[in-house]
Design an enzyme around this catalytic site. Structure first.
Site, PDB file in Angstrom:
ATOM      1  N   LYS A 192       0.872  -1.181   0.000  1.00  0.00           N
ATOM      2  CA  LYS A 192       0.000   0.000   0.000  1.00  0.00           C
ATOM      3  C   LYS A 192       0.905   1.226   0.000  1.00  0.00           C
ATOM      4  O   LYS A 192       1.610   1.489   0.966  1.00  0.00           O
ATOM      5  CB  LYS A 192      -0.923   0.002   1.214  1.00  0.00           C
ATOM      6  CG  LYS A 192      -1.908   1.173   1.220  1.00  0.00           C
ATOM      7  CD  LYS A 192      -2.821   1.109   2.425  1.00  0.00           C
ATOM      8  CE  LYS A 192      -3.793   2.271   2.444  1.00  0.00           C
ATOM      9  NZ  LYS A 192      -4.657   2.237   3.646  1.00  0.00           N
ATOM     10  N   LYS A 223      -2.099  -1.736  -3.737  1.00  0.00           N
ATOM     11  CA  LYS A 223      -2.946  -0.543  -3.717  1.00  0.00           C
ATOM     12  C   LYS A 223      -2.048   0.681  -3.737  1.00  0.00           C
ATOM     13  O   LYS A 223      -1.119   0.746  -2.925  1.00  0.00           O
ATOM     14  CB  LYS A 223      -3.812  -0.560  -2.448  1.00  0.00           C
ATOM     15  CG  LYS A 223      -4.748   0.633  -2.303  1.00  0.00           C
ATOM     16  CD  LYS A 223      -5.547   0.530  -1.010  1.00  0.00           C
ATOM     17  CE  LYS A 223      -6.493   1.716  -0.866  1.00  0.00           C
ATOM     18  NZ  LYS A 223      -7.273   1.646   0.398  1.00  0.00           N
TER      19      LYS A 223
END
Length: 330
Positions: free
Chosen positions: A201, A253
Site C-alpha cells: 500500500k 494498492k
C-alpha cells in the site's frame, strides 16, 4: 521490412477480424466473480449522501447499504468491502472496537441481508475513526506507534469477526499486523475468518476522494508507514512477511500506477492476489468522461482487464456492479 506488394507468412491480424474472433482469442477477461465493491456507510444520516469527488458513489445509510449489497449479489459480484464513518471520532478510534460502532452494525446488517451470497469484507484500520486521521495510535511526539496500534488492531479484528465479516483487510501498513491479527482471531475462535493483507500500500496522491468519503481529519502525511512510490523490491519484502504471518490473500494498492508491482507480486505467490482501483483512479475516469475526453465504458473495461493481465485474481472497484452486469451481458 516487406516491400510493397510482398506478403508476410504470419498475419496476427487474422485473429482480430471479428468481435467473435476477438472474444475467442482473448487472453484475459473480467468475470463478475473477480469483482469486489467497496462501500461507505455513515452514521447519523437519513438519506445517502453523494461524494462530490466520486460521482455516482455515496455514503450509505444502513438501509441503502442493504440495497447496495443485494444489488451486488444479484449482479454476481463476489464481495463487498465495508468502510464505516462514525459521527464521533477521537484519538484512539473508540468506534472501531465498539460493537455498536457503525462499521460493526453495518457488517451485521449486510450479513442479515445477503448471508453468504457475498464475501463480506471489512476494512481493519483506524483512519476512519480517529480525529487525527492516521491509521494508528499516536505517541507523545505525534508519531504513529506501531506496537500500540497492533493491540488496537487485535481488538478490532475480534469485534469485526463477531459482527459477521468473512474477510478482514488490515490496511494500516503496521509491521507485524497480519501475524498479530491472526493470533487474536484464532484465540477468539475465529479461525475461519480470512485475512486480505494490504501488502503493498503506497503513499499516493490518488487517495484524495477517499478521504472525502470517510471525512478524514488527516494531519500530516503517512509517509512513515505507507510504501514509497519509488520502491518496487520493498513490496516483495512486505509480501514475504505477510505470507509468513499467515495472510490468506494479498493486495496491491493503488492499482493502475502500480501494475508493475502487481505483476511481480502475482509471479511470486500461490495465494490469491487482489488489486484496489482506488478513488482517485475512479475520479479521473469519471471526470474525463464527463468532459467528453474519453469513452467512459470502454475506459472502465480497459482498466479492469489491465488488472487481470497484470495478474490480479480479485479487483476492488467502485464500478463493480456496473462492470459485472456488462461482463455478464457479453
Amino acid at each position: 521490412m516487406f516491400s510493397h506488394g510482398a506478403f508476410p507468412d504470419v498475419r496476427p491480424r487474422r485473429l482480430r477480424t471479428t468481435a467473435a474472433m476477438r472474444r475467442m482469442t482473448a487472453e484475459h477477461r473480467v468475470h463478475p466473480a473477480d469483482l469486489v465493491l467497496p462501500a461507505f456507510v455513515r452514521e447519523g444520516i437519513a438519506e445517502p449522501a453523494p461524494i462530490s469527488s466520486m460521482p455516482g458513489v455515496v455514503q450509505h445509510t444502513l438501509d441503502s447499504l442493504r440495497r447496495a449489497a443485494a444489488e451486488a449479489a444479484d449482479a454476481g459480484v463476489a464481495g463487498i468491502m465495508l468502510f464505516g464513518v462514525p459521527e464521533v471520532k477521537d484519538a484512539v478510534g473508540t468506534a472501531a472496537t465498539d460493537p455498536g460502532g457503525i462499521l460493526q452494525v453495518a457488517l451485521r446488517a449486510v450479513r442479515e441481508e445477503v448471508g453468504d451470497a457475498l464475501v463480506v469484507m471489512s476494512d481493519l484500520c483506524l483512519d476512519e475513526t480517529t480525529d487525527h486521521g492516521h491509521c494508528g495510535l499516536l505517541d507523545e511526539r505525534g508519531r504513529v506507534d506501531n506496537d500500540a496500534t497492533l493491540a488496537r488492531y487485535a481488538e478490532m479484528a475480534v469485534v469485526q469477526a463477531e459482527a459477521g465479516a468473512h474477510v478482514l483487510g488490515p490496511s494500516g501498513m503496521m509491521d507485524g499486523q497480519i501475524g498479530h491479527v491472526r493470533r487474536a482471531l484464532d484465540a477468539a475462535g475465529h479461525e475461519d475468518v480470512a485475512l486480505l493483507a494490504y501488502t503493498a500500500k503506497y503513499t499516493s496522491a490518488f487517495y484524495g476522494p477517499f478521504r472525502e468519503a470517510v471525512e478524514s481529519g488527516l494531519t500530516g502525511d503517512r509517509m512513515t508507514y505507507q510504501q514509497d512510490p519509488a520502491n518496487g523490491r520493498e513490496a516483495l519484502r512486505e509480501l514475504s512477511q505477510d505470507l509468513a504471518e499467515g495472510a490468506d490473500m494479498v493486495m496491491v494498492k493503488p492499482g493502475l500506477p502500480y501494475l508493475d508491482v502487481l505483476r511481480r507480486v502475482a509471479d511470486a505467490v500461490a495465494v490469491p492476489v487482489a488489486a484496489y482501483q482506488i478513488s482517485g483512479e475512479y475520479a479521473m475516469v469519471e471526470a474525463a468522461a464527463e468532459k467528453g475526453w474519453i469513452e467512459r465504458e470502454r475506459a472502465i473495461d480497459e482498466t479492469l482487464v489491465c488488472f487481470k493481465r497484470a495478474g490480479a485474481d480479485v479487483i476492488l472497484t467502485y464500478w463493480a456492479v456496473e462492470a459485472a452486469r456488462r461482463a455478464a451481458a457479453r
